[in-house]
Design an enzyme around this catalytic site. Structure first.
Site, PDB file in Angstrom:
ATOM      1  N   THR A 132       0.819  -1.213   0.000  1.00 14.62           N
ATOM      2  CA  THR A 132       0.000   0.000   0.000  1.00 14.62           C
ATOM      3  C   THR A 132       0.857   1.269   0.000  1.00 14.62           C
ATOM      4  OG1 THR A 132      -1.493   1.268   1.431  1.00 14.62           O
ATOM      5  CG2 THR A 132      -0.099  -0.313   2.529  1.00 14.62           C
ATOM      6  N   ASP A 133       0.278   2.362  -0.451  1.00 16.73           N
ATOM      7  CA  ASP A 133       0.978   3.659  -0.394  1.00 16.73           C
ATOM      8  C   ASP A 133       1.051   4.196   1.035  1.00 16.73           C
ATOM      9  OD1 ASP A 133      -1.696   4.356  -0.030  1.00 16.73           O
ATOM     10  OD2 ASP A 133      -1.760   5.850  -1.632  1.00 16.73           O
ATOM     11  N   GLU A 134       0.270   3.586   1.952  1.00 19.27           N
ATOM     12  CA  GLU A 134       0.225   4.130   3.317  1.00 19.27           C
ATOM     13  C   GLU A 134       1.549   3.966   4.051  1.00 19.27           C
ATOM     14  OE1 GLU A 134      -3.447   3.497   5.415  1.00 19.27           O
ATOM     15  OE2 GLU A 134      -4.519   3.143   3.551  1.00 19.27           O
ATOM     16  N   TYR A 158      -1.819  -0.296  10.999  1.00 18.85           N
ATOM     17  CA  TYR A 158      -1.928  -1.004   9.708  1.00 18.85           C
ATOM     18  C   TYR A 158      -0.732  -0.672   8.825  1.00 18.85           C
ATOM     19  CZ  TYR A 158      -3.264  -1.575   4.792  1.00 18.85           C
ATOM     20  OH  TYR A 158      -3.263  -1.892   3.451  1.00 18.85           O
ATOM     21  N   LYS A 162       2.281  -3.133   7.399  1.00 17.62           N
ATOM     22  CA  LYS A 162       2.554  -3.336   5.962  1.00 17.62           C
ATOM     23  C   LYS A 162       3.989  -2.914   5.633  1.00 17.62           C
ATOM     24  CE  LYS A 162       0.190  -4.554   3.045  1.00 17.62           C
ATOM     25  NZ  LYS A 162      -0.154  -5.886   2.487  1.00 17.62           N
TER      26      LYS A 162
HETATM   27  P1  NAD Z   1      -9.423  -7.444   2.405  1.00 16.70           P
HETATM   28  O1  NAD Z   1      -9.375  -7.129   3.866  1.00 16.70           O
HETATM   29  O2  NAD Z   1     -10.672  -7.196   1.644  1.00 16.70           O
HETATM   30  O3  NAD Z   1      -9.044  -8.977   2.173  1.00 16.70           O
HETATM   31  C1  NAD Z   1      -8.019  -9.618   2.862  1.00 16.70           C
HETATM   32  C2  NAD Z   1      -8.137 -11.113   2.633  1.00 16.70           C
HETATM   33  O4  NAD Z   1      -7.046 -11.765   3.328  1.00 16.70           O
HETATM   34  C3  NAD Z   1      -9.438 -11.705   3.192  1.00 16.70           C
HETATM   35  O5  NAD Z   1      -9.996 -12.598   2.256  1.00 16.70           O
HETATM   36  C4  NAD Z   1      -8.990 -12.446   4.450  1.00 16.70           C
HETATM   37  O6  NAD Z   1      -9.793 -13.572   4.751  1.00 16.70           O
HETATM   38  C5  NAD Z   1      -7.570 -12.860   4.060  1.00 16.70           C
HETATM   39  N1  NAD Z   1      -6.709 -13.073   5.237  1.00 16.70           N
HETATM   40  C6  NAD Z   1      -6.565 -12.249   6.307  1.00 16.70           C
HETATM   41  N2  NAD Z   1      -5.722 -12.799   7.201  1.00 16.70           N
HETATM   42  C7  NAD Z   1      -5.308 -13.969   6.670  1.00 16.70           C
HETATM   43  C8  NAD Z   1      -4.416 -14.989   7.116  1.00 16.70           C
HETATM   44  N3  NAD Z   1      -3.795 -14.904   8.299  1.00 16.70           N
HETATM   45  N4  NAD Z   1      -4.208 -16.068   6.311  1.00 16.70           N
HETATM   46  C9  NAD Z   1      -4.850 -16.161   5.120  1.00 16.70           C
HETATM   47  N5  NAD Z   1      -5.719 -15.252   4.661  1.00 16.70           N
HETATM   48  C10 NAD Z   1      -5.940 -14.158   5.433  1.00 16.70           C
HETATM   49  O7  NAD Z   1      -8.202  -6.642   1.789  1.00 16.70           O
HETATM   50  P2  NAD Z   1      -8.039  -5.991   0.342  1.00 16.70           P
HETATM   51  O8  NAD Z   1      -8.608  -4.629   0.378  1.00 16.70           O
HETATM   52  O9  NAD Z   1      -8.509  -6.964  -0.679  1.00 16.70           O
HETATM   53  O10 NAD Z   1      -6.454  -5.845   0.267  1.00 16.70           O
HETATM   54  C11 NAD Z   1      -5.657  -6.897  -0.263  1.00 16.70           C
HETATM   55  C12 NAD Z   1      -4.200  -6.488  -0.179  1.00 16.70           C
HETATM   56  O11 NAD Z   1      -3.998  -5.274  -0.895  1.00 16.70           O
HETATM   57  C13 NAD Z   1      -3.720  -6.209   1.254  1.00 16.70           C
HETATM   58  O12 NAD Z   1      -2.418  -6.710   1.384  1.00 16.70           O
HETATM   59  C14 NAD Z   1      -3.744  -4.690   1.363  1.00 16.70           C
HETATM   60  O13 NAD Z   1      -2.766  -4.240   2.283  1.00 16.70           O
HETATM   61  C15 NAD Z   1      -3.388  -4.298  -0.060  1.00 16.70           C
HETATM   62  N6  NAD Z   1      -3.910  -2.987  -0.507  1.00 16.70           N
HETATM   63  C16 NAD Z   1      -5.227  -2.674  -0.349  1.00 16.70           C
HETATM   64  C17 NAD Z   1      -5.697  -1.446  -0.821  1.00 16.70           C
HETATM   65  C18 NAD Z   1      -7.166  -1.073  -0.707  1.00 16.70           C
HETATM   66  O14 NAD Z   1      -7.517   0.077  -1.013  1.00 16.70           O
HETATM   67  N7  NAD Z   1      -8.067  -1.971  -0.318  1.00 16.70           N
HETATM   68  C19 NAD Z   1      -4.829  -0.561  -1.444  1.00 16.70           C
HETATM   69  C20 NAD Z   1      -3.483  -0.921  -1.586  1.00 16.70           C
HETATM   70  C21 NAD Z   1      -3.030  -2.146  -1.126  1.00 16.70           C
HETATM   71  P1  TYD Z   2     -10.710   3.972   4.196  1.00 13.79           P
HETATM   72  O1  TYD Z   2     -11.647   3.532   3.127  1.00 13.79           O
HETATM   73  O2  TYD Z   2     -10.839   3.375   5.567  1.00 13.79           O
HETATM   74  O3  TYD Z   2      -9.232   3.796   3.624  1.00 13.79           O
HETATM   75  P2  TYD Z   2      -7.803   4.315   4.219  1.00 13.79           P
HETATM   76  O4  TYD Z   2      -7.965   4.736   5.628  1.00 13.79           O
HETATM   77  O5  TYD Z   2      -6.974   3.078   4.069  1.00 13.79           O
HETATM   78  O6  TYD Z   2      -7.376   5.444   3.307  1.00 13.79           O
HETATM   79  O7  TYD Z   2     -10.848   5.544   4.366  1.00 13.79           O
HETATM   80  C1  TYD Z   2     -10.633   6.409   3.251  1.00 13.79           C
HETATM   81  C2  TYD Z   2     -10.727   7.818   3.769  1.00 13.79           C
HETATM   82  O8  TYD Z   2     -12.077   8.082   4.182  1.00 13.79           O
HETATM   83  C3  TYD Z   2      -9.873   8.072   5.005  1.00 13.79           C
HETATM   84  O9  TYD Z   2      -9.344   9.398   4.933  1.00 13.79           O
HETATM   85  C4  TYD Z   2     -10.839   7.954   6.149  1.00 13.79           C
HETATM   86  C5  TYD Z   2     -12.152   8.438   5.559  1.00 13.79           C
HETATM   87  N1  TYD Z   2     -13.384   7.815   6.107  1.00 13.79           N
HETATM   88  C6  TYD Z   2     -14.436   8.628   6.548  1.00 13.79           C
HETATM   89  O10 TYD Z   2     -14.369   9.879   6.482  1.00 13.79           O
HETATM   90  N2  TYD Z   2     -15.555   8.035   7.011  1.00 13.79           N
HETATM   91  C7  TYD Z   2     -15.679   6.665   7.098  1.00 13.79           C
HETATM   92  O11 TYD Z   2     -16.715   6.157   7.587  1.00 13.79           O
HETATM   93  C8  TYD Z   2     -14.584   5.848   6.643  1.00 13.79           C
HETATM   94  C9  TYD Z   2     -14.672   4.361   6.708  1.00 13.79           C
HETATM   95  C10 TYD Z   2     -13.456   6.476   6.158  1.00 13.79           C
END
Ligand code: NAD
Ligand code: TYD
Length: 355
Positions: A132-134, A158, A162
């Site tokens: 992630t970019d975070e 988080y 990461k």
């Molecule tokens: P998500 O939370 O929707 O899904 C995570 C999945 O991992 C779930 O299916 C969960 O059951 C599985 N999981 C969790 N713990 C586990 C374990 N111990 N063993 C096996 N499986 C396990 O997450 P996402 O949004 O699909 O993100 C996927 C990846 O992409 C993550 O690594 C996240 O850090 C990264 N990412 C997400 C975003 C975003 O905006 N959602 C952006 C950039 C990077």
């Molecule tokens: P989120 O979807 O939780 O992603 P991340 O924290 O990983 O960027 O949140 C996106 C942005 O929206 C973040 O600045 C927090 C804000 N946010 C709200 O304002 N209200 C909400 O209920 C949630 C879930 C997030």
């Protein structure tokens, strides 16, 4: 054959669906099915021999060793993680366990498997870590966007977990020569996203006539990427990325949260107007800010564009419209997620898939 971890989550399930729509190369999908894992996302693959689902924890070395030996993947794509910042603030333990210890155990299992491969397969093998970019922390208003060379300055539990996992991947490449690739992507949105994250939460709360909680002033900025664009970037990095490199992935779509929430409301106003004729914006409430809330994320995605020729296919406008429409078209999915009944899906449809 490829092995995917976390393939029942939001991005992982989109990736598996896209992969099998474009190729016949089978996928072994290892997922623990935490609250965020939802096999209903993969219902269209029911009975498809190209998808092998295994319910297990990635930290379970014996299971991962067995899967690697049995399926002999040419690549491991590591999506599995605890992924929600607010949950990490309330309870960081699972984040440390899965994102750090889990990634460490997976790397060790993969290293042992990879070391034993014949030469040609060993050099062709890839471990792709989805991050992630975070990890880069927060940007001031006018700072240039995050490049791959930015220092790591994670601010939430988080992001710290990461960042640690990224460092492990880097070290396993430098120390042991494991052929790794890392992607650091901005905020994703699209189908199958669990409604705890901003965009799906706003859609489902709006439709349920509930408040739309905007943290603080709502002027925090994120860069948004449609999930299928993230999937195409991962495929491209897997195919042509330089071993040991990291690639930032983003959509060139920096927007303040309040603007996102307004756009969701306007789309719903057009597609599913409220019965009283008022805008869904009337449901917006400003609530207490998230502790340590990062003010701005922005991604410089020029490296992946120049080196690998990747660009997002969607603009924010096309992607958000598709996303809102998807949630309107899938009330059952939303209802099962909200009631918790999606968790029964494993028992009903897969029976004894647990490793
Ligand atoms: P998500 O939370 O929707 O899904 C995570 C999945 O991992 C779930 O299916 C969960 O059951 C599985 N999981 C969790 N713990 C586990 C374990 N111990 N063993 C096996 N499986 C396990 O997450 P996402 O949004 O699909 O993100 C996927 C990846 O992409 C993550 O690594 C996240 O850090 C990264 N990412 C997400 C975003 C975003 O905006 N959602 C952006 C950039 C990077
Ligand atoms: P989120 O979807 O939780 O992603 P991340 O924290 O990983 O960027 O949140 C996106 C942005 O929206 C973040 O600045 C927090 C804000 N946010 C709200 O304002 N209200 C909400 O209920 C949630 C879930 C997030």
């Amino acid at each position: 054959m490829i092995l995917v971890t976390g393939g029942a989550g939001f991005i992982g399930s989109n990736f598996v669906l896209d992969w099998l729509a474009q190729s016949d190369e089978p996928v072994v999908n290892l997922d623990k099915l935490t609250y965020a894992g939802n096999l209903e996302n993969l219902a269209s693959l029911q009975g498809d021999a190209r998808h092998v689902f295994v319910q297990a924890d990635l930290a379970d070395r014996a299971v991962v060793d067995r899967l690697l030996a049995q399926h002999k993947p040419r690549a491991v794509l590591h999506f599995a993680a605890e992924s929600h910042v607010d949950r990490s603030i309330h309870g960081p333990e699972d984040f440390m366990q899965t994102n750090i210890v889990g990634t460490f155990r997976l790397l060790e299992a993969v290293r042992a498997y990879w070391s034993g491969l014949p030469n040609a397969e060993r050099s062709a093998f890839r471990f792709l870590h989805v991050s992630t970019d975070e990890v880069y922390g927060t940007l001031s208003k006018d700072a240039p966007p995050f490049a791959e060379t930015n220092p790591y300055e994670p601010n939430s539990p988080y992001a710290a977990s990461k960042a640690a996992s990224d460092h492990l991947v880097r070290a396993w490449h430098h120390t042991y020569g494991l052929p790794t690739l890392t992607t650091n992507c901005s905020n994703n949105y699209g189908p199958y996203q669990f409604p705890e994250k901003l965009i799906p939460l706003m859609i489902v709360n709006a439709l349920a006539d509930k408040p739309l909680p905007v943290y603080g002033d709502g002027l925090q900025v994120r860069d948004w990427l449609y999930v299928q664009d993230h999937c195409s970037a991962i495929r491209r990095v897997l195919e042509a990325g330089r071993v040991g490199e990291t690639y930032n992935v983003g959509g060139w779509n920096e927007k303040p949260n309040i603007e996102i929430v307004h756009r969701v409301c306007e789309l719903l106003d057009g597609l599913r107007p409220r019965a009283d004729g008022r805008s869904y914006k009337a449901q917006i409430v400003h609530v207490q800010d998230r502790p340590g809330h990062d003010r701005r994320y922005a991604i410089d995605a020029r490296k992946i564009e120049w080196e690998l020729g990747w660009k997002p296919a969607e603009t924010f406008e096309t992607g958000i419209r598709k996303t809102v429409q998807w949630y309107l078209d899938h009330p059952d999915w939303v209802q099962h997620v909200q009631s918790g009944s999606y968790r029964e899906w494993v028992q009903r449809h897969y029976g004894a898939v647990a490793a």
